[in-house]
Write an enzyme that holds these catalytic residues in place. Structure first.
Site, PDB file in Angstrom:
ATOM      1  N   ILE A 100       0.852  -1.193   0.000  1.00  0.00           N
ATOM      2  CA  ILE A 100       0.000   0.000   0.000  1.00  0.00           C
ATOM      3  C   ILE A 100       0.886   1.240   0.000  1.00  0.00           C
ATOM      4  O   ILE A 100       1.786   1.368   0.828  1.00  0.00           O
ATOM      5  CB  ILE A 100      -0.921   0.011   1.238  1.00  0.00           C
ATOM      6  CG1 ILE A 100      -1.868  -1.198   1.224  1.00  0.00           C
ATOM      7  CG2 ILE A 100      -1.712   1.302   1.315  1.00  0.00           C
ATOM      8  CD1 ILE A 100      -2.780  -1.279   2.437  1.00  0.00           C
ATOM      9  N   SER A 101       0.657   2.143  -0.953  1.00  0.00           N
ATOM     10  CA  SER A 101       1.333   3.440  -1.011  1.00  0.00           C
ATOM     11  C   SER A 101       2.860   3.249  -1.059  1.00  0.00           C
ATOM     12  O   SER A 101       3.380   2.643  -1.996  1.00  0.00           O
ATOM     13  CB  SER A 101       0.880   4.294   0.179  1.00  0.00           C
ATOM     14  OG  SER A 101       1.231   5.647   0.010  1.00  0.00           O
TER      15      SER A 101
END
Length: 270
Positions: A100-101
């Site tokens: 994520i990210s």
């Protein structure tokens, strides 16, 4: 839903202490390694992790949570080397990886260099060196670590950073604030995670990735606009793209639906 048994420990890899959590899952099989966003302790992944049926591995990146901060700022390749050493110690011969990210960039690095990575899931992230930047207000708030140790500040900047859906469920934001405040990143550790992205240009080699890839992106992400997900899906040969309704943390605010998409992709035999 009954939470499967979880074991948390510290592993020493190249003189860095990494805090690692392994969870057996409701069904046996290949584990899913979860790579978190910048500064985030592994507990922030629990809303998604609680809806995944496969075994999972989560960890605090160097300088985040309870993992130690290296003496010198590593590159993302160096962080990847630490994670590979962690997997060696855990004894996994094959894993799927979700990022994520910031963790999505780390996932790209792992997919490039570790043959044990079978499939990857890239969530709310971008191609290194080819980032279409988000809103200036969001990027300014992202640079400030106060959202980890000041619940009032987090509430003030939450919608600018993560999108309006973040405040739709007040209990979600309260839980986020409590977890962040309990294990905030060190200022040096947060800076080192930022510096890890220096010279990271995955856009130059993403076409060489061989792993089947799922790209998940929110349509109202203030930090990493959805066009970045489209770029990733176009660059990676075996990628499929899902643009969903939501902001930067849709994988947590809409965890059950996100988990269904992830499991359908990982369990697809094609």
């Amino acid at each position: 839903m009954t939470t499967p048994s979880t074991e948390t420990r510290h592993l020493s890899v190249d003189r860095v202490s990494l805090r690692v959590s392994t969870r057996h899952g409701d069904r046996p099989g290949r584990p899913l390694l979860l790579c978190n966003g910048i500064g985030a302790p592994l507990e922030l992944l629990d809303p998604l992790r609680d809806h995944l049926s496969m075994p999972t591995i989560a960890f605090d990146a160097p300088g985040a949570g309870e993992s130690s901060t290296p003496a010198y700022p590593p590159t993302l390749r160096g962080v990847g080397r630490l994670v590979r050493g962690m997997l060696d110690q855990l004894g996994y011969a094959e894993v799927d990886v979700l990022g994520i990210s910031w963790g999505g960039l780390l996932t790209q690095e792992l997919a490039r260099r570790d043959t044990r990575v079978r499939r990857i899931v890239l969530v709310s992230t971008a191609a290194g060196g080819l980032l279409v930047p988000g809103r200036p207000q969001a990027l300014l708030a992202l640079a400030d670590t106060r959202r980890y140790d000041d619940p009032v500040h987090l509430a003030r900047v939450a919608t600018k950073l993560y999108g309006p859906e973040i405040v739709e469920d007040p209990s979600f934001l309260l839980t986020q604030a409590a977890v962040r405040q309990e294990r905030p990143p060190s200022k040096r550790g947060y800076l080192y995670q930022q510096l890890a992205l220096r010279r990271f240009g995955s856009a130059l080699w993403l076409r060489k990735l061989t792993q089947p890839t799922l790209v998940l992106h929110g349509d109202s992400d203030p930090i990493v606009p959805a066009v970045n997900g489209r770029i990733l899906a176009n660059l990676i040969p075996h990628a499929q793209l899902e643009i969903v309704s939501g902001g930067h943390l849709f994988a947590l605010t809409k965890a059950e639906a996100t988990a269904r998409s992830i499991e359908a992709f990982l369990h697809n035999r094609a």
